[in-house]
Design an enzyme around this catalytic site. Structure first.
Site, short mmCIF file in Angstrom:
data_model
loop_
_atom_site.label_atom_id
_atom_site.label_comp_id
_atom_site.label_asym_id
_atom_site.label_seq_id
_atom_site.Cartn_x
_atom_site.Cartn_y
_atom_site.Cartn_z
N ARG A 71 30.18 -27.66 -57.88
CA ARG A 71 30.02 -26.43 -57.30
C ARG A 71 29.99 -25.42 -58.54
O ARG A 71 28.93 -24.68 -58.64
CB ARG A 71 30.85 -25.82 -56.34
CG ARG A 71 30.71 -26.27 -54.93
CD ARG A 71 31.81 -25.70 -54.18
NE ARG A 71 31.87 -24.37 -53.89
CZ ARG A 71 33.10 -23.79 -53.21
NH1 ARG A 71 33.95 -24.57 -52.75
NH2 ARG A 71 32.84 -22.58 -52.98
N HIS A 114 39.52 -14.57 -53.88
CA HIS A 114 39.93 -15.92 -53.73
C HIS A 114 39.80 -16.70 -55.14
O HIS A 114 39.52 -18.10 -55.11
CB HIS A 114 39.03 -16.68 -52.53
CG HIS A 114 39.43 -16.02 -51.27
ND1 HIS A 114 38.47 -16.03 -50.20
CD2 HIS A 114 40.48 -15.38 -50.94
CE1 HIS A 114 39.05 -15.90 -49.15
NE2 HIS A 114 40.53 -15.18 -49.59
C1 BJW Z 1 24.38 -14.48 -44.13
C2 BJW Z 1 23.53 -15.10 -44.63
C3 BJW Z 1 22.74 -14.46 -45.08
C4 BJW Z 1 24.83 -16.57 -43.56
N1 BJW Z 1 22.82 -12.97 -45.11
N2 BJW Z 1 24.52 -13.07 -43.97
C5 BJW Z 1 46.88 -17.56 -38.22
C6 BJW Z 1 46.52 -16.29 -38.19
C7 BJW Z 1 46.21 -15.50 -39.06
C8 BJW Z 1 46.04 -15.96 -40.54
C9 BJW Z 1 46.54 -17.31 -40.71
C10 BJW Z 1 46.91 -17.99 -39.45
N3 BJW Z 1 47.23 -19.36 -40.15
C11 BJW Z 1 47.19 -19.35 -41.25
C12 BJW Z 1 46.73 -17.87 -41.77
C13 BJW Z 1 46.45 -17.56 -43.19
C14 BJW Z 1 45.10 -18.22 -43.74
C15 BJW Z 1 44.00 -17.89 -42.61
O1 BJW Z 1 43.53 -17.04 -42.62
N4 BJW Z 1 43.79 -18.96 -41.93
C16 BJW Z 1 42.59 -18.71 -40.76
C17 BJW Z 1 41.74 -19.70 -41.04
C18 BJW Z 1 43.13 -18.65 -39.43
N5 BJW Z 1 44.86 -17.46 -44.86
C19 BJW Z 1 45.44 -17.79 -46.22
O2 BJW Z 1 46.28 -18.71 -46.09
C20 BJW Z 1 45.15 -17.03 -47.29
N6 BJW Z 1 46.40 -16.56 -48.03
C21 BJW Z 1 47.08 -16.10 -47.25
O3 BJW Z 1 47.25 -15.58 -46.03
O4 BJW Z 1 48.48 -15.77 -48.14
C22 BJW Z 1 49.85 -15.20 -47.33
C23 BJW Z 1 49.43 -13.58 -47.21
C24 BJW Z 1 50.74 -13.14 -46.54
C25 BJW Z 1 50.69 -11.88 -46.13
C26 BJW Z 1 49.57 -10.72 -47.10
C27 BJW Z 1 48.74 -11.70 -47.49
C28 BJW Z 1 48.69 -12.77 -47.75
C29 BJW Z 1 44.39 -17.69 -48.39
C30 BJW Z 1 42.97 -17.78 -48.03
C31 BJW Z 1 42.22 -18.81 -48.75
C32 BJW Z 1 40.70 -19.12 -48.55
N7 BJW Z 1 39.92 -19.68 -49.45
C33 BJW Z 1 38.64 -20.28 -49.31
C34 BJW Z 1 38.44 -21.30 -50.36
C35 BJW Z 1 38.35 -20.76 -51.62
C36 BJW Z 1 37.82 -21.65 -52.78
C37 BJW Z 1 36.40 -22.25 -52.62
O5 BJW Z 1 35.53 -21.45 -52.44
O6 BJW Z 1 36.44 -23.58 -52.28
O7 BJW Z 1 38.01 -19.25 -49.34
S1 BJW Z 1 38.33 -21.07 -47.43
C38 BJW Z 1 36.85 -20.16 -47.61
O8 BJW Z 1 36.88 -19.04 -46.34
C39 BJW Z 1 36.41 -19.36 -48.78
C40 BJW Z 1 35.95 -18.10 -48.38
O9 BJW Z 1 36.29 -16.97 -49.39
C41 BJW Z 1 36.48 -17.98 -47.05
C42 BJW Z 1 35.60 -16.88 -46.23
O10 BJW Z 1 34.44 -17.62 -45.83
P1 BJW Z 1 33.22 -16.74 -46.01
O11 BJW Z 1 32.84 -16.32 -47.02
O12 BJW Z 1 33.31 -15.69 -44.57
O13 BJW Z 1 31.91 -17.78 -45.47
P2 BJW Z 1 31.68 -18.31 -44.13
O14 BJW Z 1 31.04 -19.55 -44.22
O15 BJW Z 1 32.54 -18.52 -42.98
O16 BJW Z 1 30.73 -17.14 -43.41
C43 BJW Z 1 29.44 -16.84 -43.75
C44 BJW Z 1 29.15 -15.74 -42.89
O17 BJW Z 1 27.71 -15.45 -44.05
C45 BJW Z 1 28.70 -15.74 -41.67
O18 BJW Z 1 28.94 -14.74 -41.19
C46 BJW Z 1 26.97 -15.90 -41.64
O19 BJW Z 1 26.26 -15.23 -40.55
C47 BJW Z 1 26.67 -15.20 -42.94
N8 BJW Z 1 25.43 -15.37 -43.50
N9 BJW Z 1 23.61 -16.30 -44.49
C48 BJW Z 1 23.83 -12.29 -44.60
N10 BJW Z 1 21.36 -14.83 -45.58
#
Ligand code: BJW
Length: 231
Positions: free
Chosen positions: A55, A105
């Site tokens: 990547r 992130h």
């Molecule tokens: C277009 C388009 C175009 C397409 N034009 N639009 C249960 C409930 C709630 C929370 C949790 C839970 N169990 C666990 C958790 C916490 C967990 C979490 O959220 N899990 C869920 C899955 C349930 N979160 C964590 O663990 C985070 N840390 C944390 O919570 O720490 C503790 C804490 C405590 C208290 C306060 C604060 C924190 C860490 C999360 C780390 C996420 N990491 C990743 C990988 C990063 C490295 C890498 O890039 O490889 O981050 S996962 C991945 O998802 C990446 C992204 O940043 C992230 C979000 O994805 P994104 O950007 O939304 O992409 P997509 O593919 O999902 O969506 C694309 C969008 O684009 C779509 O909507 C399309 O429609 C659109 N689109 N083309 C405009 N041309």
């Protein structure tokens, strides 16, 4: 006007960077939630390093698109105090000229040393376990935030979200926390909230307004409206 823009993978999709979820959004046949974890790295570091090396190389070959450029233009507009909070680990916002930016992130162009905690800039590969430029140990990993790890600069983000007049979510599926909670937080603190997305996210919506379309179209036109210009 104080504005916070949260960006996700969708803003970089038209630059040629793959999104995580949806069609083609799988990570080598796995759900990103199953593999973007410290446990997955411990089990098979080589596969994870290769994935990020690939990547990192790919991102170096692509360019910011009209949506990244529009946000950089918004930052320079008079009377605007903008913070871009990106979940993306590419560097397309900064290459477009955005300066007030949080990579919550992490960043592909940075490594993190598991021995000394150093976070050196990194443009090469990590799979061959190069030495840390700070301590010399061969324990570098990508400086990205996996599930279960704490995202970066949360205090700065929350302060800006609570104080902003307008919050816009661009190209994110809104399923990963804490980022997914920021629109509701901004709304609770009195901001106008917008979603700009190719496929808007599901209800319940924390958004006052939703604009549907590709980022390279909807973001520049939204920025033009705010700045009163056309490009
Ligand atoms: C277009 C388009 C175009 C397409 N034009 N639009 C249960 C409930 C709630 C929370 C949790 C839970 N169990 C666990 C958790 C916490 C967990 C979490 O959220 N899990 C869920 C899955 C349930 N979160 C964590 O663990 C985070 N840390 C944390 O919570 O720490 C503790 C804490 C405590 C208290 C306060 C604060 C924190 C860490 C999360 C780390 C996420 N990491 C990743 C990988 C990063 C490295 C890498 O890039 O490889 O981050 S996962 C991945 O998802 C990446 C992204 O940043 C992230 C979000 O994805 P994104 O950007 O939304 O992409 P997509 O593919 O999902 O969506 C694309 C969008 O684009 C779509 O909507 C399309 O429609 C659109 N689109 N083309 C405009 N041309």
């Amino acid at each position: 006007m104080r504005i916070v823009v949260l960006t996700g993978a969708g803003i970089s999709e038209e630059s040629g960077v793959a999104t995580f979820r949806g069609a083609g959004g799988l990570w080598e046949g796995h759900r990103v939630e199953d593999v973007a974890t410290p446990e997955a790295f411990d089990l098979d570091p080589e596969t994870v390093q290769r994935f990020y090396d690939t990547r990192r190389r790919a991102v170096a070959t692509v360019s910011p698109n009209a949506a990244h450029h529009a946000l950089a233009r918004l930052e320079r507009a008079p009377g605007i105090d903008l913070l871009v909070v990106t979940q993306n680990i590419d560097d397309l916002h900064e290459r477009a000229g955005t300066r007030q930016l949080v990579h919550m992130h992490g960043e592909l162009r940075r490594a993190r040393c598991l021995a000394c905690g150093g976070q050196p800039e990194w443009t090469g590969d990590l799979v061959d376990r190069p030495p840390c430029p700070v301590c010399g140990q061969r324990m570098l990993r990508p400086d990205v935030v996996w599930f279960g790890e704490m995202p970066y600069e949360l205090d700065r983000i929350e302060e800006a979200v609570e104080a902003c007049d307008m919050f816009a979510s661009v190209g994110t599926s809104g399923v990963v926390y804490p980022a997914a909670g920021y629109a509701a937080m901004a709304k609770a603190f009195g901001a106008r909230t917008m979603e700009l997305n190719l496929v808007p996210t599901d209800a319940p919506l924390p958004f006052d307004e939703v604009r549907e379309g590709p980022a390279t179209v909807v973001v520049p036109s939204w920025v033009d409206e705010i700045t009163g210009s056309s490009h």
